[in-house]
Scaffold this motif. Sequence first.
Motif, short mmCIF file in Angstrom:
data_model
loop_
_atom_site.label_atom_id
_atom_site.label_comp_id
_atom_site.label_asym_id
_atom_site.label_seq_id
_atom_site.Cartn_x
_atom_site.Cartn_y
_atom_site.Cartn_z
N ASP A 151 96.47 2.68 55.70
CA ASP A 151 95.90 3.21 54.48
C ASP A 151 94.93 2.33 54.05
O ASP A 151 94.95 1.16 53.52
CB ASP A 151 96.97 3.00 53.38
CG ASP A 151 96.49 3.45 52.09
OD1 ASP A 151 95.48 3.71 51.88
OD2 ASP A 151 97.31 3.17 51.20
N TYR A 152 93.64 2.89 54.34
CA TYR A 152 92.40 1.91 54.25
C TYR A 152 92.09 1.76 52.45
O TYR A 152 91.15 0.92 52.52
CB TYR A 152 91.23 2.62 54.75
CG TYR A 152 91.21 2.97 56.22
CD1 TYR A 152 91.12 1.88 57.05
CD2 TYR A 152 91.44 4.15 56.89
CE1 TYR A 152 90.90 1.71 58.41
CE2 TYR A 152 91.58 4.10 58.21
CZ TYR A 152 91.57 2.99 59.15
OH TYR A 152 91.47 3.08 60.33
N ALA A 153 92.71 2.17 51.85
CA ALA A 153 92.65 1.92 50.32
C ALA A 153 93.63 0.81 49.86
O ALA A 153 93.57 0.31 48.76
CB ALA A 153 92.97 3.30 49.56
N GLU A 155 94.54 -2.29 49.31
CA GLU A 155 93.92 -3.71 49.17
C GLU A 155 94.58 -5.04 49.54
O GLU A 155 93.85 -5.92 49.68
CB GLU A 155 93.20 -3.70 47.75
CG GLU A 155 92.37 -2.73 47.25
CD GLU A 155 91.68 -2.80 45.90
OE1 GLU A 155 92.29 -3.95 45.09
OE2 GLU A 155 90.95 -2.05 45.30
N PHE A 158 92.98 -4.27 53.22
CA PHE A 158 91.75 -4.45 53.38
C PHE A 158 91.05 -4.95 52.29
O PHE A 158 90.79 -4.26 51.17
CB PHE A 158 91.44 -2.53 53.64
CG PHE A 158 91.93 -2.26 54.83
CD1 PHE A 158 91.08 -2.22 56.07
CD2 PHE A 158 93.20 -1.61 55.00
CE1 PHE A 158 91.71 -1.73 57.36
CE2 PHE A 158 93.58 -1.12 56.10
CZ PHE A 158 92.84 -1.24 57.29
N VAL A 167 83.68 0.96 58.33
CA VAL A 167 84.85 0.97 57.74
C VAL A 167 84.92 1.96 56.36
O VAL A 167 85.88 2.62 55.96
CB VAL A 167 85.41 -0.39 56.95
CG1 VAL A 167 86.73 -0.43 56.22
CG2 VAL A 167 85.59 -1.60 58.26
N ARG A 168 83.96 1.78 55.69
CA ARG A 168 83.75 2.89 54.76
C ARG A 168 83.78 4.22 55.26
O ARG A 168 84.42 5.00 54.68
CB ARG A 168 82.24 2.81 53.87
CG ARG A 168 82.24 1.44 53.17
CD ARG A 168 80.93 1.44 52.15
NE ARG A 168 79.84 1.32 52.98
CZ ARG A 168 79.08 0.28 53.30
NH1 ARG A 168 79.72 -1.01 52.85
NH2 ARG A 168 77.81 0.44 53.98
N ARG A 171 87.60 4.95 55.55
CA ARG A 171 88.03 4.93 54.02
C ARG A 171 87.78 6.43 53.59
O ARG A 171 88.80 6.81 53.09
CB ARG A 171 87.65 3.86 53.42
CG ARG A 171 88.20 3.97 52.02
CD ARG A 171 87.88 2.84 51.12
NE ARG A 171 88.29 1.50 51.79
CZ ARG A 171 87.89 0.16 51.49
NH1 ARG A 171 86.61 0.08 50.60
NH2 ARG A 171 88.57 -0.98 51.98
N GLU A 172 86.72 6.83 53.64
CA GLU A 172 86.15 7.99 52.88
C GLU A 172 86.32 9.35 53.71
O GLU A 172 86.55 10.24 53.15
CB GLU A 172 84.59 7.77 52.77
CG GLU A 172 84.29 6.75 51.43
CD GLU A 172 82.97 6.29 51.40
OE1 GLU A 172 82.16 6.82 52.08
OE2 GLU A 172 82.68 5.10 50.74
#
Length: 201
Positions: A151-153, A155, A158, A167-168, A171-172
């Motif tokens: 889960d790249y969201a 925190e 990440f 990485v953006r 995530r996106e």
Amino acid sequence: MAATPETVHWRGVHHLALVTADMDATVRFWHGVLDARLVTTLAVPAFKHYFFEVGTGNTVAFFEYTDQDLDSFAKPAGVPYAKAAQFDHLALHLPDEDALNRLRDRLKAHGCEVTDVIDHGFLRSIYFSDPNGIAMEASWWTVDPTGRPVDYADERLFADPDPVPAVRELREEGRLRHTVATRLVDGIVEDLRREGITLDP
């Protein structure tokens, strides 16, 4: 000191910490090319530190230092070379806090200097050195990012507030827009021969 019934319960290499001058290209290669999933990131003013899963509980991690020129080089595997300095420290994996404290006590009992337990959020560690001066760490995941969906969201895992573009994209978009190509080392054999090192059997 003789071995005791209370053994150290190693679980492999927690992370091997290496150094990169380009974290974005590193993410694109390790995650995109090698399929070693990026599972956690952190950043402080002095550096970024990203971890790639190479097996459940096992990662290879990279530091990208801020405003630090690096004397980089490339070499084939297994060939002696004086500039071989692409290594930061070796971190070994332990199952829990109790094992970490037991190892700390064991190191002290053998006369080895060792730090207190350091809480990094998603992992806790102790630091020490081997007789060769190799920087060592023993760690356990308090929040294990390996062996499960990423889960790249999240925190907790990440924590880099200004991640590299790769990485953006993850995530996106859930994928990398492109990867990076690599080349075999040119000219290293000639460099080694100039220094008197031969590859002939």
